[in-house]
Design a protein around this motif. Structure first.
Motif, mmCIF file in Angstrom:
data_model
loop_
_atom_site.group_PDB
_atom_site.id
_atom_site.type_symbol
_atom_site.label_atom_id
_atom_site.label_comp_id
_atom_site.label_asym_id
_atom_site.label_seq_id
_atom_site.Cartn_x
_atom_site.Cartn_y
_atom_site.Cartn_z
ATOM 1 N N MET A 1 0.835 -1.142 0.032
ATOM 2 C CA MET A 1 -0.254 -0.153 0.134
ATOM 3 C C MET A 1 0.960 1.348 0.061
ATOM 4 N N THR A 2 0.390 1.899 -0.944
ATOM 5 C CA THR A 2 1.200 3.316 -0.792
ATOM 6 C C THR A 2 0.279 3.901 -0.556
ATOM 7 N N TRP A 3 1.226 5.402 -0.055
ATOM 8 C CA TRP A 3 0.800 6.742 0.691
ATOM 9 C C TRP A 3 1.241 8.103 -0.277
ATOM 10 N N GLY A 64 -5.264 23.232 -0.222
ATOM 11 C CA GLY A 64 -5.067 22.694 1.116
ATOM 12 C C GLY A 64 -4.535 21.158 0.361
ATOM 13 N N VAL A 65 -4.437 19.827 0.479
ATOM 14 C CA VAL A 65 -3.724 18.502 0.514
ATOM 15 C C VAL A 65 -5.047 17.660 0.493
ATOM 16 N N VAL A 66 -4.274 16.473 -0.965
ATOM 17 C CA VAL A 66 -5.082 15.603 -1.186
ATOM 18 C C VAL A 66 -4.504 14.380 -0.839
ATOM 19 N N THR A 67 -4.742 13.627 -0.755
ATOM 20 C CA THR A 67 -3.959 11.984 0.167
ATOM 21 C C THR A 67 -4.531 11.493 -0.855
ATOM 22 N N TYR A 68 -3.725 10.478 -1.308
ATOM 23 C CA TYR A 68 -3.935 9.290 -2.425
ATOM 24 C C TYR A 68 -3.871 7.550 -1.506
ATOM 25 N N ARG A 69 -4.072 6.832 -2.187
ATOM 26 C CA ARG A 69 -3.952 5.218 -1.230
ATOM 27 C C ARG A 69 -3.852 4.197 -2.568
ATOM 28 N N ASP A 70 -2.664 4.202 -2.336
ATOM 29 C CA ASP A 70 -2.788 3.243 -4.239
ATOM 30 C C ASP A 70 -3.203 4.193 -5.435
ATOM 31 N N GLY A 71 -2.959 5.377 -5.031
ATOM 32 C CA GLY A 71 -3.001 6.505 -6.790
ATOM 33 C C GLY A 71 -4.498 7.163 -6.452
ATOM 34 N N LYS A 116 -12.226 5.389 7.954
ATOM 35 C CA LYS A 116 -12.437 3.776 9.407
ATOM 36 C C LYS A 116 -11.188 2.861 8.924
ATOM 37 N N GLN A 117 -10.328 3.571 8.001
ATOM 38 C CA GLN A 117 -8.894 2.932 7.107
ATOM 39 C C GLN A 117 -7.498 3.807 7.640
ATOM 40 N N GLY A 118 -7.382 4.049 8.560
ATOM 41 C CA GLY A 118 -6.091 4.991 8.483
ATOM 42 C C GLY A 118 -5.945 6.270 7.955
ATOM 43 N N VAL A 119 -7.125 5.888 6.915
ATOM 44 C CA VAL A 119 -6.467 7.460 6.493
ATOM 45 C C VAL A 119 -6.860 8.939 6.535
ATOM 46 N N THR A 120 -7.478 9.325 7.837
ATOM 47 C CA THR A 120 -7.161 10.430 8.727
ATOM 48 C C THR A 120 -5.787 10.549 8.490
ATOM 49 N N THR A 121 -5.233 10.257 9.907
ATOM 50 C CA THR A 121 -3.380 9.949 10.507
ATOM 51 C C THR A 121 -2.528 10.126 9.014
ATOM 52 N N ARG A 122 -2.837 9.498 8.231
ATOM 53 C CA ARG A 122 -1.880 9.606 6.770
ATOM 54 C C ARG A 122 -2.235 10.658 5.992
ATOM 55 N N LEU A 123 -3.528 11.459 5.898
ATOM 56 C CA LEU A 123 -3.701 12.752 5.473
ATOM 57 C C LEU A 123 -3.309 14.046 6.218
ATOM 58 N N LEU A 124 -3.589 14.207 7.758
ATOM 59 C CA LEU A 124 -2.325 15.054 8.363
ATOM 60 C C LEU A 124 -1.085 14.847 8.857
ATOM 61 N N GLU A 125 -1.105 13.536 8.631
ATOM 62 C CA GLU A 125 0.795 13.902 8.275
ATOM 63 C C GLU A 125 1.417 14.553 7.105
ATOM 64 N N GLY A 126 1.134 13.784 6.397
ATOM 65 C CA GLY A 126 0.735 14.678 5.095
ATOM 66 C C GLY A 126 0.345 16.208 5.252
ATOM 67 N N ALA A 127 -0.448 16.829 5.346
ATOM 68 C CA ALA A 127 -0.707 18.333 5.390
ATOM 69 C C ALA A 127 0.332 18.298 7.046
ATOM 70 N N VAL A 128 0.812 17.834 7.014
ATOM 71 C CA VAL A 128 2.040 18.561 8.066
ATOM 72 C C VAL A 128 3.177 18.947 7.956
ATOM 73 N N GLN A 129 3.723 17.665 6.853
ATOM 74 C CA GLN A 129 4.684 17.199 6.277
ATOM 75 C C GLN A 129 5.084 18.942 4.993
ATOM 76 N N HIS A 130 3.357 18.579 3.774
ATOM 77 C CA HIS A 130 3.027 20.360 3.347
ATOM 78 C C HIS A 130 3.120 21.169 3.920
ATOM 79 N N ALA A 131 3.112 21.384 5.028
ATOM 80 C CA ALA A 131 3.263 23.383 6.350
ATOM 81 C C ALA A 131 4.623 23.331 6.158
ATOM 82 N N ALA A 132 5.230 22.390 6.674
ATOM 83 C CA ALA A 132 7.161 22.149 6.929
ATOM 84 C C ALA A 132 7.994 22.327 5.785
#
Length: 191
Positions: A1-3, A64-71, A116-132
């Protein structure tokens, strides 16, 4: 799985729309209410909320940002410098706690069928990385810490535990209330 997480630039607009408004309803939110007044939406979008959202994606700091799981686009996070969010800048209820030039998260959406598949955690991590990556010294959010279950059927401001999972800490409380609960001020320091 890629994010992967990417800013919503014009070439990614359709992916953003697939998450926040898959049926492309004109009267749907398009995550504009904190950024534009009704007259500004009309001016920017020539009467179309979708067009106004497209125009925001052309700015130096997209909305904002969009998070992708497996594209596949699976999540949206509205994040940008607080100074780019007029409703926060003018708010008498969600005031800055200090003079740090924070970036703010104002909305999180997980696409139907992917909750309920872990998307929110990946999304927030990606958003914080974008801001940084764009020099943000810190990121703030104003979640609700509910007593019971919140209505999470569409967009929401998040919960305390959701932000704690990705390193945010409570630094205060706002005068704003949502779901009959005070909204917190949570921050993750980046620099």
């Amino acid at each position: 799985m890629t994010w992967e997480t990417h800013p919503v630039t014009p070439d990614r607009f359709e992916d953003f729309a697939d998450v926040v408004n898959p049926n492309r309803r004109e009267t749907h939110c398009w995550c504009l209410s904190h950024r534009l007044t009704a007259p500004q939406i009309t001016e920017l979008g020539e009467g179309s909320r979708e067009q106004a959202a497209r125009r925001l994606c052309e700015r130096e700091h997209p909305p904002g940002v969009v998070t992708y799981r497996d594209g596949i686009p699976v999540g949206w996070c509205s994040i940008s410098p607080r100074s780019d969010i007029p409703r926060l800048v003018k708010s008498a209820l969600i005031r800055p706690v200090d003079d740090v030039a924070v970036w703010s998260i104002i909305c999180v959406v997980v696409r139907g069928g992917h909750r309920k598949q872990g998307v929110t955690t990946r999304l927030l991590e990606g958003a914080v990385q974008h801001a940084a990556a764009h020099g943000a010294p810190a990121v703030e959010a104003h979640p609700v810490d509910p007593d019971g279950r919140m209505d999470l059927t569409m967009a929401f401001v998040g919960t305390r535990s959701m932000f704690e999972k990705v390193g945010f800490e409570v630094i205060g409380q706002t005068d704003a209330v949502a779901s009959k609960m005070p909204r917190l001020v949570m921050r993750r320091v980046l620099a």
